[in-house]
Structures are given as C-alpha cells and as structure tokens.
Design a protein around this motif. Structure first.
Motif, PDB file in Angstrom:
ATOM      1  N   PRO A  42       0.818  -1.178  -0.078  1.00 26.69           N
ATOM      2  CA  PRO A  42      -0.160   0.098  -0.022  1.00 26.69           C
ATOM      3  C   PRO A  42       0.856   1.378  -0.119  1.00 26.69           C
ATOM      4  O   PRO A  42       1.858   1.203   0.697  1.00 26.69           O
ATOM      5  CB  PRO A  42      -0.909  -0.021   1.379  1.00 26.69           C
ATOM      6  N   ARG A  43       0.415   2.265  -0.797  1.00 28.18           N
ATOM      7  CA  ARG A  43       1.176   3.332  -0.692  1.00 28.18           C
ATOM      8  C   ARG A  43       0.444   4.550   0.086  1.00 28.18           C
ATOM      9  O   ARG A  43       1.360   5.412   0.382  1.00 28.18           O
ATOM     10  CB  ARG A  43       1.132   4.040  -2.276  1.00 28.18           C
ATOM     11  N   GLY A  44      -0.598   4.332   0.712  1.00 33.70           N
ATOM     12  CA  GLY A  44      -1.098   5.208   1.742  1.00 33.70           C
ATOM     13  C   GLY A  44      -2.464   4.807   2.162  1.00 33.70           C
ATOM     14  O   GLY A  44      -2.839   3.700   1.748  1.00 33.70           O
ATOM     15  N   PRO A  45      -2.860   5.556   3.118  1.00 36.68           N
ATOM     16  CA  PRO A  45      -4.163   5.127   3.634  1.00 36.68           C
ATOM     17  C   PRO A  45      -5.334   4.631   2.540  1.00 36.68           C
ATOM     18  O   PRO A  45      -6.162   3.923   2.845  1.00 36.68           O
ATOM     19  CB  PRO A  45      -4.521   6.331   4.599  1.00 36.68           C
ATOM     20  N   GLU A  46      -5.352   5.245   1.630  1.00 39.34           N
ATOM     21  CA  GLU A  46      -6.458   5.036   0.396  1.00 39.34           C
ATOM     22  C   GLU A  46      -6.380   3.766  -0.047  1.00 39.34           C
ATOM     23  O   GLU A  46      -7.258   3.216  -0.399  1.00 39.34           O
ATOM     24  CB  GLU A  46      -6.473   6.125  -0.548  1.00 39.34           C
ATOM     25  N   ASP A  47      -5.229   3.050  -0.183  1.00 37.09           N
ATOM     26  CA  ASP A  47      -4.859   2.000  -0.746  1.00 37.09           C
ATOM     27  C   ASP A  47      -5.549   0.767   0.514  1.00 37.09           C
ATOM     28  O   ASP A  47      -5.488  -0.451   0.267  1.00 37.09           O
ATOM     29  CB  ASP A  47      -3.715   1.438  -0.788  1.00 37.09           C
ATOM     30  N   ARG A  48      -5.611   1.066   1.666  1.00 33.74           N
ATOM     31  CA  ARG A  48      -6.149   0.203   2.749  1.00 33.74           C
ATOM     32  C   ARG A  48      -7.542   0.029   2.954  1.00 33.74           C
ATOM     33  O   ARG A  48      -8.114  -0.733   3.590  1.00 33.74           O
ATOM     34  CB  ARG A  48      -5.482   0.381   4.003  1.00 33.74           C
ATOM     35  N   LEU A  49      -8.286   0.884   1.851  1.00 40.58           N
ATOM     36  CA  LEU A  49      -9.973   0.928   2.187  1.00 40.58           C
ATOM     37  C   LEU A  49     -10.448  -0.329   1.248  1.00 40.58           C
ATOM     38  O   LEU A  49     -10.004  -0.596   0.275  1.00 40.58           O
ATOM     39  CB  LEU A  49     -10.292   2.338   1.847  1.00 40.58           C
TER      40      LEU A  49
END
Length: 249
Positions: free
Chosen positions: A241-248
C-alpha cells in the motif's frame, strides 16, 4: 444494583453481541466459520478464478524460461559485446616482423532461436563487419569481410541461487565469411595465401579470447538472490500500500 450499573451492563452486552455476531455484517469483513480453528487469508486477487497451483520445481523452470527468454538473451549478447571491436597492430610473418595486421570490427544485430532439450539453450548468430589492414613493409592491403559467428548459450542453475550461462565457441568451419579485397593485388594475395581459412581460425581465437574476459564472465554468472534484494524496493513500491487510501475496501 444502581441504574448506572444496569446501564453499564447493558452497554457491555451490546458490545459483546456486536463483536460475536455482528462482525459479519461489516462491509469487507471476512466471515469466520466457527468449525474452522484456523483463519487462512488466501493471497491473490479478490475477483476471478484463482490460478492453478504448481510445485516449486515447475515454478523454478517457468521462472528461468520467463526471465531469460530469447529476446533478452539476444539483447544480452548485443549489450555485452558493445558496438565495435579493435585489435592490433599484430605482428605477422617470420619473427612477427614481416608485417602487421590491424582489425576493426562492427557488431551487427544478433539473431537466434531456442534449442530443444532439457536445458534452456539458444543458438545465436553474431554478425560482424570487419576491416583488415595488412602492412607488408613496402605495401599495404585492405580486406573487408562479412562474418557470422554462431554461438551456443546454455543456461545452468547453480547452488544456492546462481545462474550461469555457458557460451560454446564454434569450430572454424562453422564461421561464415565473405571476404573482399580492396585492390587487385590484394585479391591475388587473398587467392594465393588461402587467407579465408586463416581468417576463420583467427576469428575463432578472437571470439574465444573476448568471451573469456571478466566483463563477459560477470554478465553470464550472477546471483539471483542478490539481484532480487537490489530490486526489492521497486517491487515493494508496486505490491505494498502507498497510503491510507490503498487500505480501504
């Protein structure tokens, strides 16, 4: 029991109910079969049919053939040898003093095909355009030659995780050579001296010497583990994941 205590108990009951039974209702939350004692989170894409599994040996074979495919091997030969080769002046004749020979060659684009067999191997054809300048004291001659040198490259896997590519140099009679003299006198010299046969023998020695040099050995014997370690930051940038948005989701 006070009203506050009863309210706390009710709150705990609600929480327990949500944890025990309500988790399956959360979007994206994996369901848990009570009969299963171990939770396994399978890898791979969420959508579509999973690919069939293969064993490690099959994976290794497919990996080697995919990494060292034909185009990559041909490119390796082109890039390792570079655009040109220069030799000389080389002494020739009695005492190496009767004449000198200088050679300038330009490598063409390598072609080749995979060979059938248990080991991954390629038959590669290396074209070279050569110019020979022969200085025989009182006179000079120039010869141009179009040469095709066939090579066999065989891929070996070596413990623990190394790859070695062996290069087999051809016999003299396997070298294709078309020779042209720059002058009429040169053409006579070519005919009388049997120059083509000598040039084939000379070229095989040159190719063998060039392929034995350290820079070629480095390009044909490498540690896959080290290469993957060096490439891992780039791999991680793609798969992690590159950031929080990739963990959604």
């Amino acid at each position: 029991m006070t009203a506050a205590t009863e309210q706390d108990d009710e709150t705990v009951d609600v929480l327990l109910d949500a944890v025990a039974e309500g988790a399956d209702q959360l979007p994206g939350f994996a369901s848990l079969a009570p009969a299963e004692g171990v939770i396994v989170a399978p890898g791979g894409p969420l959508d579509g049919e999973p690919a069939p599994e293969i064993n490690y040996e099959q994976f290794g074979t497919a990996y080697i053939r995919r990494v060292l495919h034909r185009e990559r091997i041909l490119s390796l030969v082109n890039d390792v040898l570079g655009p040109t080769i220069e030799l000389g002046p080389i002494g020739a004749g009695p005492g190496r003093k009767a004449a000198t020979v200088s050679v300038v060659g330009t490598f063409g684009t390598t072609t080749g095909e995979e060979l059938p067999g248990e080991l991954l191997a390629y038959r590669v054809f290396l074209p070279i355009s050569l110019e020979f300048d022969i200085n025989v004291r009182v006179d000079k001659h120039r010869f141009a030659a179009d040469v095709v040198v066939p090579l066999t490259l065989t891929v070996h896997t070596v413990a623990p995780l190394r790859v070695r590519i062996d290069i087999t140099v051809p016999r003299e009679d396997e070298v294709e050579l078309r020779l042209q003299a720059g002058t009429r006198r040169g053409a006579v010299l070519q005919k009388l001296a049997g120059l083509e046969a000598e040039l084939r023998r000379f070229l095989v020695k040159v190719v063998r010497t060039e392929l034995a040099k350290p820079y070629v050995r480095r390009a044909t014997d490498f540690d896959m583990a080290e290469l993957i370690d060096e490439a891992w930051p780039g791999i991680a940038a793609v798969i992690l994941p590159r950031g929080p948005e990739d963990r959604l989701g």
